[in-house]
Design a protein around this motif. Structure first.
Motif, PDB file in Angstrom:
ATOM      1  N   HIS A 100       0.840  -1.204   0.000  1.00  0.00           N
ATOM      2  CA  HIS A 100       0.000   0.000   0.000  1.00  0.00           C
ATOM      3  C   HIS A 100       0.870   1.247   0.000  1.00  0.00           C
ATOM      4  O   HIS A 100       1.715   1.428   0.879  1.00  0.00           O
ATOM      5  CB  HIS A 100      -0.907  -0.006   1.231  1.00  0.00           C
ATOM      6  N   GLY A 102      -0.548   4.529  -0.440  1.00  0.00           N
ATOM      7  CA  GLY A 102      -1.319   5.734  -0.169  1.00  0.00           C
ATOM      8  C   GLY A 102      -1.559   5.964   1.305  1.00  0.00           C
ATOM      9  O   GLY A 102      -0.943   5.330   2.168  1.00  0.00           O
ATOM     10  N   PRO A 103      -2.484   6.859   1.624  1.00  0.00           N
ATOM     11  CA  PRO A 103      -2.807   7.143   3.030  1.00  0.00           C
ATOM     12  C   PRO A 103      -3.551   5.980   3.675  1.00  0.00           C
ATOM     13  O   PRO A 103      -4.153   5.153   2.988  1.00  0.00           O
ATOM     14  CB  PRO A 103      -3.686   8.387   2.942  1.00  0.00           C
ATOM     15  N   TRP A 104      -3.508   5.920   4.986  1.00  0.00           N
ATOM     16  CA  TRP A 104      -4.254   4.906   5.718  1.00  0.00           C
ATOM     17  C   TRP A 104      -4.560   5.451   7.097  1.00  0.00           C
ATOM     18  O   TRP A 104      -3.904   6.366   7.596  1.00  0.00           O
ATOM     19  CB  TRP A 104      -3.466   3.595   5.809  1.00  0.00           C
ATOM     20  N   ARG A 140       7.863   4.659   6.865  1.00  0.00           N
ATOM     21  CA  ARG A 140       7.085   4.978   5.664  1.00  0.00           C
ATOM     22  C   ARG A 140       5.590   4.972   5.988  1.00  0.00           C
ATOM     23  O   ARG A 140       4.851   5.888   5.600  1.00  0.00           O
ATOM     24  CB  ARG A 140       7.390   3.965   4.560  1.00  0.00           C
ATOM     25  N   ARG A 143       4.517   7.928   8.214  1.00  0.00           N
ATOM     26  CA  ARG A 143       4.382   9.204   7.495  1.00  0.00           C
ATOM     27  C   ARG A 143       3.056   9.306   6.740  1.00  0.00           C
ATOM     28  O   ARG A 143       2.538  10.403   6.551  1.00  0.00           O
ATOM     29  CB  ARG A 143       5.560   9.387   6.530  1.00  0.00           C
ATOM     30  N   SER A 144       2.519   8.188   6.304  1.00  0.00           N
ATOM     31  CA  SER A 144       1.270   8.217   5.529  1.00  0.00           C
ATOM     32  C   SER A 144       0.031   7.953   6.392  1.00  0.00           C
ATOM     33  O   SER A 144      -1.076   7.890   5.868  1.00  0.00           O
ATOM     34  CB  SER A 144       1.328   7.198   4.386  1.00  0.00           C
ATOM     35  N   THR A 146      -2.986   8.835   8.544  1.00  0.00           N
ATOM     36  CA  THR A 146      -3.832  10.019   8.647  1.00  0.00           C
ATOM     37  C   THR A 146      -4.460  10.084  10.030  1.00  0.00           C
ATOM     38  O   THR A 146      -4.568   9.089  10.741  1.00  0.00           O
ATOM     39  CB  THR A 146      -4.943  10.011   7.584  1.00  0.00           C
ATOM     40  N   GLU A 156      -7.477   5.719   0.435  1.00  0.00           N
ATOM     41  CA  GLU A 156      -7.143   5.495   1.840  1.00  0.00           C
ATOM     42  C   GLU A 156      -7.532   4.086   2.284  1.00  0.00           C
ATOM     43  O   GLU A 156      -8.650   3.626   2.057  1.00  0.00           O
ATOM     44  CB  GLU A 156      -7.858   6.522   2.719  1.00  0.00           C
TER      45      GLU A 156
END
Length: 373
Positions: A100, A102-104, A140, A143-144, A146, A156
């Motif tokens: 993955h 993207g954001p999570w 990593r 940082r992503s 949310t 997300e």
């Protein structure tokens, strides 16, 4: 449209966990049996229902109205301490999010079987420990990550840790495609519980239902929009819309609170909410009127079929716990009409289901025909 090629599915070998307000387990299990083939639901604890079912229709977005939260493809975990929880969850989570980019968001919550009470302190400690583990092993992902319980971000993913008991729980990793497919079951709030701040200026606590509905739909009433508020008195939903700068036409047999009646952006029509017909299409249909569920459903279908509104938030009220099956034809009808919708017993609902939805722009000027039967 729902994505098809990349959508992940519910795995038949993994349980799906659904939470609800304690005492509603039987009604939720009944609804699951109407929505899924052979779901085999069972009460795991007060406020927790487990089902072993899969969904073989990749283009369908199933709707379960009585659940607070859904944990798809749940992995059972046992851990006796905060550190054990963070290690057990952290390692599986890092592996599950390996692809993955993207954001999570991460939700850790518990509804314990002894009293049904939330235990936020233990959950927060587990969440903090998971953050410390990520700081050491997977920056990593940190940082992503949310924050908050707001509307979903594009792409997300959702990681949930649910604890029916302090030493027993489930880990659910839901990628963006599966989360989108299950958008009528998976809530953006931790544990499916929406914490809406009190507003003492509102005429009643009912204002919180509209705020929560907006967050779930990912749309909010905006300045300059037009709203029809049916059964508006004493005016909590009109209050929210007026605060946003919208124009409101309120329909009720009784007037709203005096300051709202004097508001320059409010027009009041004294009369029957079910007999009102708008002169032109409005941005929002709002209705928290007290009436039998069948009448409310018919009202909503009329407004959608005639394309009198672009979006809607309508409360369907029930008197007992045996009539929820009447929601199934409404779910099918809204889906057939290509309406983006959610039917959900909100955190701020009592014996109610709130219908929230948005009509497609390309059909905004078309009338939907009712089925002959």
């Amino acid at each position: 449209m729902l994505p098809t090629s990349k959508s992940r599915s519910l795995k038949a070998s993994s349980p799906v966990i659904l939470t609800c307000e304690p005492g509603w387990e039987a009604a939720l299990a009944d609804e699951l049996q109407r929505v899924f083939p052979d779901p085999r639901p069972a009460r795991a604890a007060a406020g927790w229902v487990v089902g072993e079912f899969s969904d073989g229709e990749p283009n369908r977005a199933p709707c379960v109205a009585l659940c607070a939260q859904c944990l798809p493809n749940a992995q059972p975990i046992r851990a006796s301490s905060i550190s054990e929880w963070s290690r057990a969850v952290g390692e599986r989570m890092i592996d599950g999010l390996a692809g993955h980019a993207g954001p999570w968001r991460l939700h850790v919550f518990g509804v314990y079987h002894d009293s049904g009470a939330l235990r936020p302190r233990r959950c927060q400690l587990i969440r903090d420990k998971i953050g410390s583990l990520l700081q050491k092993k997977q920056r990593r992902l940190l940082r992503s990550l949310t924050a908050g319980d707001g509307p979903w971000l594009r792409g997300e993913a959702l990681v949930q840790v649910g604890l029916p008991m302090p030493d027993t729980g489930f880990l659910s990793i839901c990628d963006a495609d599966l989360r989108f497919r299950l958008r009528r079951m998976v809530a953006p709030f931790c544990g499916g519980i929406a914490g809406i701040a009190a507003d003492r200026r509102a005429p009643s606590r009912a204002f919180a239902k509209l705020i929560e509905a907006e967050l779930r739909l990912g749309r909010r009433i905006e300045a300059g929009q037009t709203c029809v508020d049916l059964g508006s008195s004493p005016g909590s939903w009109a209050y929210v819309a007026l605060e946003r700068g919208a124009r409101v036409l309120a329909v009720d047999r009784s007037p709203l609170r005096a300051d709202l009646m004097a508001h320059p952006a409010l027009a009041f029509v004294r009369g029957d909410a079910f007999g009102y017909r708008p002169a032109e299409r409005v941005d929002w249909l709002l209705s928290d009127v007290i009436a039998p569920a069948e009448r409310i459903i018919e009202l909503l279908q009329t407004w959608v079929a005639e394309r009198w509104c672009r979006r809607f938030c309508v409360t369907i009220k029930f008197r007992g716990t045996s009539d929820y099956a009447i929601l199934e034809p409404l779910k099918s009808w809204l889906a057939a009409a290509d309406v983006e919708f959610i039917l959900r017993r909100l955190t701020n609902n009592k014996n109610e289901i709130t219908a929230i939805g948005e009509l497609p722009d390309d059909l905004a000027d078309c009338r939907i025909e009712f089925p002959e039967n």
